[in-house]
Write a protein that holds these residues in place. Sequence first.
Motif, PDB file in Angstrom:
ATOM      1  N   HIS A  70      43.986  41.824  40.474  1.00  0.00           N
ATOM      2  CA  HIS A  70      44.843  40.873  41.201  1.00  0.00           C
ATOM      3  C   HIS A  70      45.781  41.585  42.152  1.00  0.00           C
ATOM      4  CE1 HIS A  70      48.554  41.787  38.880  1.00  0.00           C
ATOM      5  NE2 HIS A  70      47.674  42.147  37.967  1.00  0.00           N
ATOM      6  N   SER A  71      46.122  40.888  43.225  1.00  0.00           N
ATOM      7  CA  SER A  71      47.207  41.316  44.094  1.00  0.00           C
ATOM      8  C   SER A  71      48.461  41.435  43.236  1.00  0.00           C
ATOM      9  CB  SER A  71      47.420  40.253  45.185  1.00  0.00           C
ATOM     10  OG  SER A  71      48.710  40.333  45.739  1.00  0.00           O
ATOM     11  N   ASP A  72      49.287  42.425  43.555  1.00  0.00           N
ATOM     12  CA  ASP A  72      50.498  42.628  42.749  1.00  0.00           C
ATOM     13  C   ASP A  72      51.688  41.800  43.226  1.00  0.00           C
ATOM     14  OD1 ASP A  72      50.744  44.100  45.078  1.00  0.00           O
ATOM     15  OD2 ASP A  72      51.371  45.960  44.099  1.00  0.00           O
ATOM     16  N   PHE A  73      51.461  40.861  44.149  1.00  0.00           N
ATOM     17  CA  PHE A  73      52.520  39.926  44.515  1.00  0.00           C
ATOM     18  C   PHE A  73      52.836  39.042  43.304  1.00  0.00           C
ATOM     19  CE2 PHE A  73      52.960  39.564  49.376  1.00  0.00           C
ATOM     20  CZ  PHE A  73      52.710  40.907  49.558  1.00  0.00           C
ATOM     21  N   ARG A  74      54.039  38.521  43.263  1.00  0.00           N
ATOM     22  CA  ARG A  74      54.456  37.748  42.092  1.00  0.00           C
ATOM     23  C   ARG A  74      53.576  36.513  41.863  1.00  0.00           C
ATOM     24  NH1 ARG A  74      60.548  35.638  40.586  1.00  0.00           N
ATOM     25  NH2 ARG A  74      59.964  34.677  38.626  1.00  0.00           N
ATOM     26  N   THR A  76      50.456  35.927  42.661  1.00  0.00           N
ATOM     27  CA  THR A  76      49.114  36.265  42.178  1.00  0.00           C
ATOM     28  C   THR A  76      49.182  36.872  40.781  1.00  0.00           C
ATOM     29  OG1 THR A  76      49.371  38.166  43.649  1.00  0.00           O
ATOM     30  CG2 THR A  76      47.820  36.469  44.334  1.00  0.00           C
ATOM     31  N   THR A  77      50.216  37.643  40.524  1.00  0.00           N
ATOM     32  CA  THR A  77      50.381  38.223  39.184  1.00  0.00           C
ATOM     33  C   THR A  77      50.588  37.119  38.153  1.00  0.00           C
ATOM     34  OG1 THR A  77      51.288  40.273  40.088  1.00  0.00           O
ATOM     35  CG2 THR A  77      51.779  39.785  37.777  1.00  0.00           C
ATOM     36  N   GLU A  78      51.445  36.143  38.458  1.00  0.00           N
ATOM     37  CA  GLU A  78      51.679  35.044  37.515  1.00  0.00           C
ATOM     38  C   GLU A  78      50.404  34.228  37.304  1.00  0.00           C
ATOM     39  OE1 GLU A  78      55.088  32.836  38.892  1.00  0.00           O
ATOM     40  OE2 GLU A  78      56.473  34.429  38.285  1.00  0.00           O
ATOM     41  N   THR A  79      49.619  34.061  38.353  1.00  0.00           N
ATOM     42  CA  THR A  79      48.333  33.357  38.226  1.00  0.00           C
ATOM     43  C   THR A  79      47.413  34.140  37.303  1.00  0.00           C
ATOM     44  OG1 THR A  79      48.544  32.379  40.430  1.00  0.00           O
ATOM     45  CG2 THR A  79      46.312  32.537  39.517  1.00  0.00           C
ATOM     46  N   ALA A  80      47.269  35.434  37.576  1.00  0.00           N
ATOM     47  CA  ALA A  80      46.375  36.280  36.782  1.00  0.00           C
ATOM     48  C   ALA A  80      46.833  36.371  35.327  1.00  0.00           C
ATOM     49  CB  ALA A  80      46.287  37.669  37.409  1.00  0.00           C
ATOM     50  N   GLU A  81      48.142  36.409  35.100  1.00  0.00           N
ATOM     51  CA  GLU A  81      48.667  36.487  33.730  1.00  0.00           C
ATOM     52  C   GLU A  81      48.214  35.288  32.899  1.00  0.00           C
ATOM     53  OE1 GLU A  81      52.848  38.940  34.369  1.00  0.00           O
ATOM     54  OE2 GLU A  81      52.877  36.748  34.439  1.00  0.00           O
ATOM     55  N   PHE A 157      33.942  39.968  37.380  1.00  0.00           N
ATOM     56  CA  PHE A 157      35.270  40.257  37.897  1.00  0.00           C
ATOM     57  C   PHE A 157      35.910  38.985  38.441  1.00  0.00           C
ATOM     58  CE2 PHE A 157      33.301  44.458  38.349  1.00  0.00           C
ATOM     59  CZ  PHE A 157      34.294  45.270  37.826  1.00  0.00           C
ATOM     60  N   LEU A 158      37.128  38.711  37.999  1.00  0.00           N
ATOM     61  CA  LEU A 158      37.962  37.684  38.628  1.00  0.00           C
ATOM     62  C   LEU A 158      38.900  38.425  39.566  1.00  0.00           C
ATOM     63  CD1 LEU A 158      38.855  34.648  38.714  1.00  0.00           C
ATOM     64  CD2 LEU A 158      40.628  35.304  37.065  1.00  0.00           C
ATOM     65  N   LEU A 159      38.793  38.139  40.863  1.00  0.00           N
ATOM     66  CA  LEU A 159      39.644  38.770  41.866  1.00  0.00           C
ATOM     67  C   LEU A 159      40.655  37.732  42.338  1.00  0.00           C
ATOM     68  CD1 LEU A 159      36.917  40.626  43.980  1.00  0.00           C
ATOM     69  CD2 LEU A 159      38.120  41.423  41.927  1.00  0.00           C
ATOM     70  N   VAL A 160      41.919  37.939  42.002  1.00  0.00           N
ATOM     71  CA  VAL A 160      42.972  36.968  42.310  1.00  0.00           C
ATOM     72  C   VAL A 160      43.728  37.458  43.535  1.00  0.00           C
ATOM     73  CG1 VAL A 160      44.963  35.690  41.422  1.00  0.00           C
ATOM     74  CG2 VAL A 160      43.158  36.441  39.843  1.00  0.00           C
ATOM     75  N   SER A 161      43.679  36.653  44.596  1.00  0.00           N
ATOM     76  CA  SER A 161      44.277  37.071  45.855  1.00  0.00           C
ATOM     77  C   SER A 161      44.892  35.865  46.557  1.00  0.00           C
ATOM     78  CB  SER A 161      43.208  37.766  46.724  1.00  0.00           C
ATOM     79  OG  SER A 161      43.774  38.338  47.881  1.00  0.00           O
ATOM     80  N   HIS A 162      44.915  35.912  47.876  1.00  0.00           N
ATOM     81  CA  HIS A 162      45.610  34.953  48.730  1.00  0.00           C
ATOM     82  C   HIS A 162      44.613  34.315  49.686  1.00  0.00           C
ATOM     83  CE1 HIS A 162      49.437  36.966  47.491  1.00  0.00           C
ATOM     84  NE2 HIS A 162      48.615  37.986  47.393  1.00  0.00           N
TER      85      HIS A 162
END
Length: 195
Positions: A70-74, A76-81, A157-162
């Motif tokens: 995941h992108s380390d933006f907040r 995307t991080t909260e989504t991935a969490e 792979f789950l790729l979490v981005s924008h």
Amino acid sequence: MSNTFPPASCHRRNRYLLMRHGHSQANQQGLIISSPERGLAGFGLSPIGRDQLDELLAEWRWDPPSRILHSDFRRTTETAERVARHFGLRLEPEQRLRERHFGDFEGEGDARYAEVWAHDARDPAHTLAGVEAVTEVAARTAGLVAELEQHHRGETFLLVSHGDPLQILLTALEGGDLKRHRERVSLAPASITPL
């Protein structure tokens, strides 16, 4: 750099689920938040975004991911969490999945995206007002997929981005003209697109 990437092979060694983050505070406020200085610590998920993810996870219809990058933006991080907790997985921050940097438009109203996208349609290598070029976003995101293909086999792979990086990645992997990345149907918040 070319306006197109060679189309990726239809036969991949791994499976990929591309996920846009859930509705965020930046979406709610109608702001462009693309710099690490603002996006890493602030502008996480909105209440709508948290509800979207609860619904998505309750109705999950794809293969379960084996890894989440995941992108380390907040946002995307909260989504991935939330997805990681659901599947009992650990998170793997990946800077190549970060938001496209919108330069001088940072912090302005999201109506300014249209101005950038109009320039994209003429020249995907433009860097108007310090905006990250479409060609650069394509190189970093498609490069990540190529690296994963080289070093892994049989993973989901789950790729979490924008939104912009994912639309650009999809266009690049299809071998499409990068000038046309905004002609794709926009990826909705908390949506998943299988490759």
